[in-house]
Design a protein around this motif. Structure first.
Motif, PDB file in Angstrom:
ATOM      1  N   GLU A  60      -4.831 -12.830   8.790  1.00  0.00           N
ATOM      2  CA  GLU A  60      -6.226 -13.240   8.697  1.00  0.00           C
ATOM      3  C   GLU A  60      -6.743 -13.265   7.259  1.00  0.00           C
ATOM      4  O   GLU A  60      -7.726 -12.620   6.910  1.00  0.00           O
ATOM      5  N   GLY A  61      -6.032 -14.014   6.437  1.00  0.00           N
ATOM      6  CA  GLY A  61      -6.447 -14.165   5.053  1.00  0.00           C
ATOM      7  C   GLY A  61      -5.933 -15.468   4.478  1.00  0.00           C
ATOM      8  O   GLY A  61      -5.037 -16.098   5.052  1.00  0.00           O
ATOM      9  N   PRO A 119     -11.230 -10.473  12.347  1.00  0.00           N
ATOM     10  CA  PRO A 119     -10.702  -9.223  11.794  1.00  0.00           C
ATOM     11  C   PRO A 119      -9.233  -9.060  12.157  1.00  0.00           C
ATOM     12  O   PRO A 119      -8.813  -9.431  13.259  1.00  0.00           O
ATOM     13  N   SER A 175     -10.987 -13.478   3.233  1.00  0.00           N
ATOM     14  CA  SER A 175     -10.896 -13.199   4.668  1.00  0.00           C
ATOM     15  C   SER A 175     -11.113 -14.460   5.495  1.00  0.00           C
ATOM     16  O   SER A 175     -11.700 -15.444   5.025  1.00  0.00           O
ATOM     17  N   ILE A 227      -3.522  -8.520   7.361  1.00  0.00           N
ATOM     18  CA  ILE A 227      -3.223  -9.517   6.338  1.00  0.00           C
ATOM     19  C   ILE A 227      -2.013  -9.004   5.562  1.00  0.00           C
ATOM     20  O   ILE A 227      -1.998  -7.858   5.123  1.00  0.00           O
ATOM     21  N   LEU A 272     -11.796  -5.226   3.471  1.00  0.00           N
ATOM     22  CA  LEU A 272     -12.205  -6.620   3.442  1.00  0.00           C
ATOM     23  C   LEU A 272     -13.030  -6.934   4.687  1.00  0.00           C
ATOM     24  O   LEU A 272     -12.672  -6.546   5.796  1.00  0.00           O
ATOM     25  N   ALA A 307     -14.421  -9.509   7.454  1.00  0.00           N
ATOM     26  CA  ALA A 307     -13.968 -10.765   8.070  1.00  0.00           C
ATOM     27  C   ALA A 307     -15.155 -11.700   8.299  1.00  0.00           C
ATOM     28  O   ALA A 307     -15.568 -11.969   9.433  1.00  0.00           O
ATOM     29  N   SER A 367      -8.654  -6.555   7.568  1.00  0.00           N
ATOM     30  CA  SER A 367     -10.073  -6.880   7.446  1.00  0.00           C
ATOM     31  C   SER A 367     -10.806  -6.311   8.649  1.00  0.00           C
ATOM     32  O   SER A 367     -10.215  -6.063   9.704  1.00  0.00           O
TER      33      SER A 367
END
Length: 870
Positions: A756-757, A787, A783, A790, A720, A722, A813
């Motif tokens: 971070e999601g 970074p 995201s 998650i 993913l 970021a 991410s």
């Protein structure tokens, strides 16, 4: 492997691919036609983050002093409104929406040109810079841009770009059709990427802005091609805005993927102030590795514009492939001087569940990957040019593409409408002309009556913009049968036309075009029997697309993904995957047509066997198996062994389904768990055999009771990004103790996320909690701008002691490749995984003891008979 020699394939393996797993690959994406070239002088920034958004219209919203502090802060690609996964019937928002972005121009950009490049925004877009109207763009599928420097913007300036987008029905520009009469939807918003591109004042032009026929930017054309040599002509259009005469060097260099230089050409030219020139350079490449769907070798063309002292003004990488295509009428399609296999694939609309068209680059690439894994060797884009990242993916995955101009069942007789179609034709060719995957151009409007002069003019423009290219259209459309290089038709049209024939949309079997009842469409939620019927019906029509005649060159399924529509209340459920890209049985039917011995750098390949049967109380007596092997051995309950050869014919699909008749009866099966207490014996084992040897196998067992949830990340190995807009689906499955998916489960899954999601959507659109359908419930995880780790949690909405146990999955991410330009961050909506979490009283051992006791009691009661019953 057909149509490519073993020697050439070995060369391909050595020189054209990196040793990378098909499911562990992080793709790159082009921006305005170029991949990044280090030290080229061109800088690319991600301009997606930090747009203020308002759905609706507000007077004066273009003004610098307008107060937008109460508006949401969003990232593009952006959907004007999230929708349920099933939102057909004209339910999406249509109307105006505003985007405003505040930013400060970097002082480092002194003396540079600064372009804001929109890949697309839906409908009519009006762009304002610092309160001043700059431009209006009509159409929702092609790029437009504005150059800040041209309007007096200087480094250090605080700027405002405001964009008013409007996806309302408008007959004045293509497609022109009202959405409530349309077979797809005009999902609104700035739904593709926005980039800031910074160059020197001596630069490579944007072909869409340069507006030069067969010119502008970089254009690679090909002469004679065979396995010994390839002739290329590279046209590079360079402009000088520096205000003084410039002596420059135009350098083009071909390298392989490892960076080895294969060819370099340089030309010295003089550019007066304000002048632009197109420089043509001929190149000869010896012993080229030719591009082929099964071996998609790509080269890098590195273009640099250098000063006389060697400093780089501008540059970029154009990814190219070298191949020779010939349409030989009755003799069919030839590729690289060999007769080509039939091209079977699908059409593609770009929308995705919840977000409509606002799909990130990673998901476009994954769509192409899933199509290629399913054996698709061609995609007809429906009915408009696709995202550039999808085209990038087709180049490297080996998918031919038919590129279509925007249009569907509508023609406006006003001359201005035709002129806008002609503009679209020119601009889509200028954007996509360097993609090796482009096989044909479809410059006419889909399923639309139009005058002869329109058809001929569309073909003329195509040949002007790309000399020697092929046009395709419906044979019954005026001018096509007599003039176009390829015609759309059906296998029964073989012999009635001089051209090659391709079926643009196969698979439909409706009762009528009002009700749309048909056995080729099945929602995944309808379960096993509907999915089986759909897969067998699609196999029947697939088989019809494989006649022996070489004049018939292939066909595209309508439509591999479920998608939303304007004129019908039901989504299109004919996909081999649903709107989240979860596979149906038909996916495996398609996949079974891929040769077992195919080696491909990025596809999932090899021998495969799939059992389209769930061993449930409602399953069919017949067991259907999809395989690309010679024969199938089915082992029933560990003792009965049945063998059938795959029923191949001289013509027809390579590997028809294998059906074992009258194999299964629930009433007979229950003897094992109920009477003999040997539930473990209930299984189907399918073995695929080639030349009498077992090369693959799979086991299917019935799911017992729902005991666990299981999460898996559907990212095909990609990480993913970021950047605040990338997302990946995470799939929650309901399983029994042994991990067998409980297809009959009826649960609602509540998702939460840490780190971070964030979750896309909520209960209003049925996204969270999400109903389980055919054993699974998806969630989309987007995201943030940071970074990091998650963690996604899933539990049933109403928990209890014997409800399925929760699950979690963790991933990370990564930092985006391009620097983000923003002053305001979107708000991240976090969810607390602990809210309402049920505290279980029993340990696993104690719970199992109680369940065993209940089972024993019920067994004893059920098996004992009263005296009167004896």
């Amino acid at each position: 492997m057909k149509n490519i020699s073993f020697v050439v394939f070995l060369i391909y393996i050595v020189f054209c691919i990196q040793p990378v797993s098909a499911n562990d690959y992080q793709p790159n994406f082009s921006v305005a036609g170029f991949f990044d070239l280090k030290d080229s002088g061109r800088e690319v920034y991600n301009f997606n983050v930090g747009w203020r958004f308002y759905r609706g219209d507000i007077k004066g919203a273009e003004a610098v002093g307008f107060d937008d502090s109460a508006w949401d802060v969003v990232s593009t690609p952006h959907a004007v409104r999230l929708m349920p996964a099933e939102a057909s019937g004209n339910r999406n928002y249509q109307g105006p929406a505003w985007y405003r972005k505040h930013f400060t121009v970097d002082e480092a950009f002194k003396g540079k040109l600064i372009n804001i490049y929109f890949e697309a925004a839906m409908g009519k877009s009006t762009v304002f810079l610092n309160g001043r109207k700059i431009m209006e763009h009509l159409g929702g599928y092609l790029p437009f841009s504005l150059e800040l420097t041209e309007y007096g913007v200087k480094p250090g300036d605080q700027c405002l770009i405001a964009v008013l987008v409007d996806n309302s029905d408008d007959k004045n520009y293509p497609p022109g059709k009202r959405q409530d009469m349309l077979d797809f939807a005009y999902h609104g918003g700035i739904y593709r990427d926005v980039w800031m591109i910074v160059t020197s004042q001596v630069y490579i032009t944007d072909p869409n802005k340069a507006d030069k026929t067969a010119g502008g930017g970089v254009f690679v054309q090909y002469g004679d091609i065979d396995r010994k040599k390839a002739e290329l002509t590279v046209s590079t259009d360079v402009a000088n805005r520096s205000g003084v005469i410039q002596q420059i060097v135009v350098e083009n260099k071909i390298t392989d993927k490892e960076g080895k230089v294969l060819k370099v050409v340089r030309n010295n030219i003089s550019l007066s102030a304000g002048e632009s020139k197109q420089v043509k350079q001929k190149m000869m490449l010896t012993n080229p590795v030719l591009w082929h769907p099964d071996a998609p070798c790509l080269y890098n063309l590195e273009t640099k514009i250098l000063s006389k002292n060697g400093a780089s003004f501008d540059g970029g990488i154009t990814r190219i492939g070298i191949r020779k295509v010939e349409f030989k009428g009755e003799d069919g399609l030839w590729l690289n001087d060999e007769p080509a296999d039939k091209l079977i694939g699908g059409n593609r609309h770009q929308d995705f569940a919840y977000v409509g068209n606002a799909v990130p680059n990673s998901q476009h690439w994954k769509d192409a990957k899933k199509l290629r894994d399913a054996g698709c060797r061609i995609v007809r884009v429906a009915h408009y040019p696709q995202d550039p990242s999808f085209m990038n993916a087709c180049d490297e995955l080996g998918i031919f593409v038919i590129v279509a101009t925007p249009g569907w069942q509508y023609f406006n007789k006003a001359p201005e409408f035709a002129e806008l179609v002609y503009d679209d034709i020119r601009n889509m060719i200028r954007r996509d002309r360097n993609h090796v995957s482009v096989l044909m151009w479809e410059p006419i409007l889909n399923e639309t009556p139009f005058p002869l002069e329109f058809s001929l003019k569309a073909q003329q423009i195509t040949h002007e913009e790309y000399p020697g290219s092929a046009c395709v259209g419906d044979h019954h459309s005026l001018g096509v049968a007599d003039h176009y290089e390829v015609v759309y038709g059906w296998p029964e049209d073989v012999g009635h036309f001089k051209q090659c024939i391709f079926t643009r949309e196969f698979g439909e079997n409706v009762d009528d075009w009002y009700a749309h009842n048909t056995n080729n469409r099945a929602s995944r939620s309808w379960g096993e029997n509907a999915l089986l019927v759909q897969s067998l019906q699609l196999a029947k029509t697939y088989n019809e697309m494989c006649p022996e005649s070489r004049q018939f060159i292939g066909a595209a399924l309508w439509h591999p993904f479920d998608h939303q529509r304007g004129y019908h209340p039901d989504p299109y459920w004919g996909g081999i995957m649903d709107a989240f890209r979860q596979p149906k049985y038909a996916y495996y039917m398609f996949k079974s047509q891929v040769p077992a011995d195919l080696k491909h750098p990025l596809m999932e390949t090899g021998p495969m066997v799939f059992i389209a049967h769930e061993i449930s109380p409602f399953s069919s007596p017949d067991v259907t198996v999809f395989t690309n092997c010679d024969e199938v051995r089915l082992i029933v309950y560990g003792k009965d062994t049945l063998t059938q050869k795959v029923p191949g014919e001289k013509s027809g699909m390579p590997n028809p389904p294998v059906t074992f008749k009258d194999v299964y009866s629930f009433n007979e099966m229950r003897v094992y768990p109920y009477v003999e207490k040997q539930w473990q014996k209930v299984s189907f084992v399918a073995e695929g055999l080639i030349d009498g040897k077992v090369v693959c196998s799979t086991t299917k067992m019935p799911s017992r009771r729902s005991t666990k949830l299981r999460l898996k990340v559907d990212n095909t190995g990609q990480q993913l990004i970021a950047d605040g807009s990338d997302f990946i689906p995470v799939i929650c499955e309901v399983t029994d103790d042994d991990g067998n998916v409980r297809r009959l489960a009826k649960e609602r899954i509540l998702f939460s996320v840490e780190g971070e999601g964030e979750i896309i959507g909520d209960d209003i659109i049925g996204a969270n909690p999400r109903d389980v359908e055919f054993g699974s419930a998806p969630v989309l995880i987007r995201s943030t701008l940071t970074p990091g780790k998650i963690k996604v949690y899933a539990r049933v909405l109403f928990e209890g002691e014997h409800a399925p146990t929760p699950a979690s999955v963790e991933f990370e991410s990564i930092t985006p490749k391009h620097k983000l330009v923003y002053t305001e961050r979107p708000q991240v909506i976090q969810s607390d995984a602990s809210i309402g979490l049920y505290k279980r009283r029993l340990g696993e051992d104690e719970k199992q003891r109680l369940l065993d006791e209940v089972e024993l009691q019920q067994t004893e009661f059920g098996e004992k008979k009263t005296e009167s019953q004896k």
